[in-house]
Design a protein around this motif. Structure first.
Motif, PDB file in Angstrom:
ATOM      1  N   ASN A 176      36.501  32.577   2.151  1.00  0.00           N
ATOM      2  CA  ASN A 176      37.493  31.669   1.560  1.00  0.00           C
ATOM      3  C   ASN A 176      37.136  31.371   0.105  1.00  0.00           C
ATOM      4  N   PRO A 177      37.890  31.895  -0.858  1.00  0.00           N
ATOM      5  CA  PRO A 177      37.535  31.704  -2.266  1.00  0.00           C
ATOM      6  C   PRO A 177      37.769  30.295  -2.774  1.00  0.00           C
ATOM      7  N   ALA A 178      38.562  29.527  -2.067  1.00  0.00           N
ATOM      8  CA  ALA A 178      38.896  28.186  -2.550  1.00  0.00           C
ATOM      9  C   ALA A 178      37.789  27.174  -2.256  1.00  0.00           C
ATOM     10  N   LEU A 179      36.836  27.535  -1.393  1.00  0.00           N
ATOM     11  CA  LEU A 179      35.779  26.592  -1.022  1.00  0.00           C
ATOM     12  C   LEU A 179      34.723  26.528  -2.114  1.00  0.00           C
ATOM     13  N   LEU A 180      34.361  25.320  -2.475  1.00  0.00           N
ATOM     14  CA  LEU A 180      33.421  25.124  -3.588  1.00  0.00           C
ATOM     15  C   LEU A 180      31.984  25.034  -3.098  1.00  0.00           C
ATOM     16  N   TYR A 181      31.586  26.012  -2.266  1.00  0.00           N
ATOM     17  CA  TYR A 181      30.212  26.086  -1.781  1.00  0.00           C
ATOM     18  C   TYR A 181      29.628  27.440  -2.177  1.00  0.00           C
ATOM     19  N   GLN A 182      28.521  27.417  -2.898  1.00  0.00           N
ATOM     20  CA  GLN A 182      27.790  28.641  -3.191  1.00  0.00           C
ATOM     21  C   GLN A 182      26.520  28.619  -2.341  1.00  0.00           C
ATOM     22  N   VAL A 183      26.569  29.330  -1.221  1.00  0.00           N
ATOM     23  CA  VAL A 183      25.471  29.273  -0.249  1.00  0.00           C
ATOM     24  C   VAL A 183      24.297  30.099  -0.771  1.00  0.00           C
ATOM     25  N   CYS A 184      23.143  29.438  -0.882  1.00  0.00           N
ATOM     26  CA  CYS A 184      21.945  30.077  -1.428  1.00  0.00           C
ATOM     27  C   CYS A 184      20.972  30.524  -0.345  1.00  0.00           C
ATOM     28  N   GLY A 185      21.176  30.070   0.879  1.00  0.00           N
ATOM     29  CA  GLY A 185      20.275  30.457   1.956  1.00  0.00           C
ATOM     30  C   GLY A 185      20.407  29.528   3.140  1.00  0.00           C
ATOM     31  N   PHE A 186      19.573  29.791   4.145  1.00  0.00           N
ATOM     32  CA  PHE A 186      19.558  28.989   5.362  1.00  0.00           C
ATOM     33  C   PHE A 186      18.258  28.179   5.434  1.00  0.00           C
ATOM     34  N   ILE A 187      18.348  27.072   6.163  1.00  0.00           N
ATOM     35  CA  ILE A 187      17.162  26.287   6.534  1.00  0.00           C
ATOM     36  C   ILE A 187      17.140  26.232   8.054  1.00  0.00           C
ATOM     37  N   ASP A 188      15.995  26.475   8.657  1.00  0.00           N
ATOM     38  CA  ASP A 188      15.906  26.388  10.115  1.00  0.00           C
ATOM     39  C   ASP A 188      14.504  25.943  10.503  1.00  0.00           C
ATOM     40  N   ASP A 189      14.442  25.058  11.489  1.00  0.00           N
ATOM     41  CA  ASP A 189      13.153  24.495  11.901  1.00  0.00           C
ATOM     42  C   ASP A 189      12.375  25.411  12.839  1.00  0.00           C
ATOM     43  N   GLN A 190      12.963  26.532  13.261  1.00  0.00           N
ATOM     44  CA  GLN A 190      12.215  27.512  14.052  1.00  0.00           C
ATOM     45  C   GLN A 190      11.431  28.410  13.088  1.00  0.00           C
ATOM     46  N   ARG A 191      10.116  28.294  13.150  1.00  0.00           N
ATOM     47  CA  ARG A 191       9.264  28.976  12.164  1.00  0.00           C
ATOM     48  C   ARG A 191       9.455  30.488  12.168  1.00  0.00           C
ATOM     49  N   GLN A 192       9.720  31.065  13.351  1.00  0.00           N
ATOM     50  CA  GLN A 192       9.848  32.522  13.420  1.00  0.00           C
ATOM     51  C   GLN A 192      11.058  33.045  12.658  1.00  0.00           C
ATOM     52  N   LYS A 193      11.988  32.159  12.291  1.00  0.00           N
ATOM     53  CA  LYS A 193      13.160  32.603  11.533  1.00  0.00           C
ATOM     54  C   LYS A 193      12.916  32.616  10.024  1.00  0.00           C
ATOM     55  N   THR A 194      11.898  31.914   9.567  1.00  0.00           N
ATOM     56  CA  THR A 194      11.626  31.857   8.128  1.00  0.00           C
ATOM     57  C   THR A 194      11.359  33.254   7.577  1.00  0.00           C
ATOM     58  N   GLY A 195      12.053  33.610   6.494  1.00  0.00           N
ATOM     59  CA  GLY A 195      11.899  34.921   5.876  1.00  0.00           C
ATOM     60  C   GLY A 195      12.905  35.949   6.344  1.00  0.00           C
ATOM     61  N   LEU A 196      13.587  35.667   7.477  1.00  0.00           N
ATOM     62  CA  LEU A 196      14.599  36.609   7.957  1.00  0.00           C
ATOM     63  C   LEU A 196      15.793  36.630   7.005  1.00  0.00           C
ATOM     64  N   THR A 197      16.519  37.741   7.007  1.00  0.00           N
ATOM     65  CA  THR A 197      17.731  37.871   6.207  1.00  0.00           C
ATOM     66  C   THR A 197      18.932  37.950   7.138  1.00  0.00           C
ATOM     67  N   ILE A 198      19.906  37.087   6.896  1.00  0.00           N
ATOM     68  CA  ILE A 198      21.118  37.046   7.717  1.00  0.00           C
ATOM     69  C   ILE A 198      22.320  37.220   6.795  1.00  0.00           C
ATOM     70  N   HIS A 199      23.055  38.304   6.974  1.00  0.00           N
ATOM     71  CA  HIS A 199      24.211  38.620   6.124  1.00  0.00           C
ATOM     72  C   HIS A 199      23.841  38.561   4.637  1.00  0.00           C
ATOM     73  N   GLY A 200      22.646  39.052   4.331  1.00  0.00           N
ATOM     74  CA  GLY A 200      22.234  39.111   2.936  1.00  0.00           C
ATOM     75  C   GLY A 200      21.592  37.845   2.408  1.00  0.00           C
ATOM     76  N   LEU A 201      21.507  36.811   3.227  1.00  0.00           N
ATOM     77  CA  LEU A 201      20.887  35.550   2.797  1.00  0.00           C
ATOM     78  C   LEU A 201      19.597  35.320   3.559  1.00  0.00           C
ATOM     79  N   ARG A 202      18.586  34.804   2.860  1.00  0.00           N
ATOM     80  CA  ARG A 202      17.295  34.549   3.500  1.00  0.00           C
ATOM     81  C   ARG A 202      17.262  33.180   4.153  1.00  0.00           C
ATOM     82  N   VAL A 203      16.476  33.095   5.230  1.00  0.00           N
ATOM     83  CA  VAL A 203      16.107  31.799   5.797  1.00  0.00           C
ATOM     84  C   VAL A 203      14.939  31.309   4.954  1.00  0.00           C
ATOM     85  N   LEU A 204      15.188  30.302   4.130  1.00  0.00           N
ATOM     86  CA  LEU A 204      14.243  29.914   3.079  1.00  0.00           C
ATOM     87  C   LEU A 204      13.047  29.135   3.599  1.00  0.00           C
ATOM     88  N   GLY A 205      13.182  28.527   4.765  1.00  0.00           N
ATOM     89  CA  GLY A 205      12.076  27.746   5.300  1.00  0.00           C
ATOM     90  C   GLY A 205      12.576  26.707   6.282  1.00  0.00           C
TER      91      GLY A 205
END
Length: 647
Positions: A176-205
């Protein structure tokens, strides 16, 4: 031309082509079939097609094209939107090509025209690759265009939660181009997900690193996409966002999810209800529908917090009519306007009047003949009722009696009274009056109409509850006033309470007191702290909390059942039945006559004693006892003619 202008031009062209979507798809499929067929022959013969094989190619194309179009038409593959092509679409695409190629092969082999078998396999692979490649290309072009639209105007955002909800939310934002969100990455409290790439975005921590991540990536906003988060988890996430100095929004929990709308349309500010962590209510829809559909339902106190939500919930089950009985003209007018907008097909009948007026009630019941009555009208404010003893009894006891008798004389089959946890071992007039109302309802049970009471605690956001008061105090800059650091109350949301009231009305045979599962009691001071956080402020730094002391009639902890009541389970995990003492109607009638007489003569002391006689576990507040002592002294002085004392 900017990327955004390019996207708009592409979008306009795409909209024009959508008018001829099926024709365009079939044209492209014919082209891919021809290209795949030609290259299948060329690859089989080392990129040179012998002259004697050219008639075979023409024959094959005359079979492949109609068979492919017929299979795609039968399987509806021409209707899919390529812009939103998914894994399911590709599976269907492979299946459609496999069916078409198989049927074509059978036909061509039956013709015995000598086409090499390798051609069939190569042609199938090329058809799949070409069709999938076109769809993927269109989706990539669309998403690349939309992802570069107005980057400067978009907020740098992280999605808190790299689960299904978070990934689905990112997909919708990217489309949706009208949405004013530029997603820079994911945050997740499951440690094993940190560093993974999902649809081109990293789980930052994890959330603990949110402050550092926000500073490094210049994050402005966190979108919390954890629909199953508990109240404690939501509170923790909010505190982490405050420490990081970023804003936050959330998507709804499972109880609020709207099936036919995407997550992106449901992003909203975090509410205090989210911090309560209530689980979704399981409703037996068919049982409730059998009670409500096609019937006339009357709701008293219809414009109040619970009453209005009952009207909304009842309307979902398509009743013949909803009769809204309410004393407040303005509130009833606004409810009528809302119901007309939200439920235009439901007949809504607003009726002004007081439950203390039996004649007005009789008129309404004679006019509409309701099948079920939900009695939500009551005086509920504890300190106010402590100062208005007679009014509490006249409204909560005799008003309830008036509605119950009107229902009994009419065509009603079900009567449901909304009670309160303050009716348990009451220490205030409001609780005592609601307990007597419960006893009145129970004593009226005669086997014809089903009288039941539903008892629950405080409702978040209801009129006069602490939440609106706290919000007003925060808006004024504080302080927030809390009576005691250890004051605890049971809380539930307005929709949850209303839904469980409807569920309770389908249970029992009459005379029961249903008690809703309120979960664990919440400290009022914790509620105040959470509201300050939700306002983007810091507790005790920006907004001070003052403790004012317990008010007359209040107690630190509320109860949901009395000592002489036995808790019985029902088939619903959130509803219990409490079976305690009952008063026969003959005895209750005498008590009611006595109460009415005392209200008429305004005998304060005798009224308190009579309330205590009817409800033995009622313990009047010290403030009420002081007033009773003063009233008694005044009466004695007047009887003795002590004019000086009276003055």
């Amino acid at each position: 031309m900017s990327p955004y202008d390019l996207f708009l031009d592409t979008h306009r062209i795409a909209k024009r082509l959508l008018r001829f979507h099926s024709l365009v798809v079939f044209t492209i499929e014919i082209a891919t079939t021809v290209i795949a067929g030609v290259f299948a022959f060329l690859l089989r013969f080392d990129l040179y097609l012998p002259p004697d094989c050219r008639p075979l190619l023409l024959t094959a194309l005359l079979v492949w094209i109609p068979v492919k179009l017929a299979c795609f038409g039968v399987l509806d593959l021409h209707r899919g939107s390529w812009r939103y092509a998914s894994v399911d679409d590709f599976v269907k695409l492979i299946a459609g090509n496999l069916v078409a190629s198989s049927i074509s092969a059978v036909i061509l082999i039956a013709l015995a025209n000598g086409i090499p078998r390798a051609v069939y396999f190569i042609q199938f692979l090329l058809c799949v690759l070409l069709a999938a490649g076109i769809r993927i290309s269109i989706r990539l072009i669309t998403e690349l265009n939309t992802s570069h639209c107005l980057p400067d105007a978009k907020k740098r955002t992280v999605i808190y939660g790299a689960g299904d909800a978070g990934v689905a939310l990112f997909r919708e934002i990217r489309r949706n181009p009208a949405l004013l969100y530029q997603v820079c990455g994911f945050i997740d409290d499951q440690r094993q997900k940190t560093g993974l790439t999902i649809h081109g975005l990293r789980v930052l921590g994890s959330g603990k690193a949110l402050a550092a991540i926000a500073q490094t990536h210049k994050i402005e906003l966190a979108l919390i996409a954890i629909p199953s988060a508990t109240g404690a988890q939501m509170t923790c996430i909010l505190k982490l966002c405050h420490v990081a100095g970023i804003g936050y929004k959330t998507v709804p929990g499972l109880a609020d999810r709207i099936e036919e709308r995407g997550l992106i349309h449901q992003i909203r500010d975090v509410k205090v209800e989210d911090l309560l962590g209530r689980l979704p209510v399981r409703l037996e829809q068919e049982r409730i529908r059998a009670k409500l559909e096609g019937r006339t339902i009357l709701v008293t106190g219809a414009a109040g917090s619970i009453g209005s939500e009952l009207c909304r919930q009842i309307a979902r089950f398509r009743p013949a009519a909803i009769v809204a009985f309410e004393i407040s003209e303005s509130a009833l007018f606004h409810l009528e306007q809302e119901m007309a907008r939200s439920f235009p097909l439901i007949r809504f009948c607003p009726e002004l009047g007081s439950i203390q007026n039996p004649q007005r009630l009789a008129e309404v019941f004679d006019r509409h003949h309701p099948s079920a009555v939900y009695h939500a009208a009551a005086y509920k404010h504890v300190p106010m009722m402590e100062a208005h003893l007679f009014e509490a009894v006249e409204n909560n006891v005799f008003g309830t009696l008036n509605v119950a008798l009107a229902a009994g004389r009419g065509d009603a089959e079900d009567f449901v009274m909304i009670s309160s946890d303050k009716a348990v071992s009451p220490t205030n007039i409001m609780g005592a009056s609601k307990r007597i109302a419960e006893l009145v309802i129970r004593s009226l049970q005669n086997g014809r109409i089903k009288y039941v009471s539903v008892r629950f605690g405080n409702v978040l956001g209801s009129n006069g509850s602490v939440v609106p008061i706290f919000k007003q105090q925060i808006a004024r800059g504080g302080p927030i006033t809390v009576t005691h650091p250890e004051m605890r109350r049971y809380f539930m949301t307005i929709p949850e309470a209303s839904q469980l009231v409807l569920q309770s009305s389908t249970m029992g045979k009459g005379g029961e007191i249903f008690v809703l599962d309120m979960g664990e009691p919440v400290r009022i001071v914790d509620l105040a702290l959470n509201l300050i956080l939700l306002s983007g402020l810091r507790p005790n730094d920006d907004i001070r909390i003052d403790f004012t002391g317990i008010r007359p009639g209040e107690k630190l902890f509320e109860e949901l059942n009395m000592l002489d009541e036995n808790m019985l389970p029902t088939y619903h995990e959130k509803i219990k039945i409490f079976a305690g003492c009952a008063i026969p109607w003959t005895a209750m009638e005498l008590y009611l006559a006595q109460l009415r007489s005392l209200c008429n003569v305004r005998d304060f002391n005798e009224l308190i004693l009579t309330l205590k006689e009817i409800v033995p576990d009622y313990n009047p507040s010290s403030g009420l006892l002081r007033r009773a002592l003063k009233e008694g002294t005044l009466v004695r002085a007047m009887a003795a003619g002590d004019v000086g004392f009276i003055q």
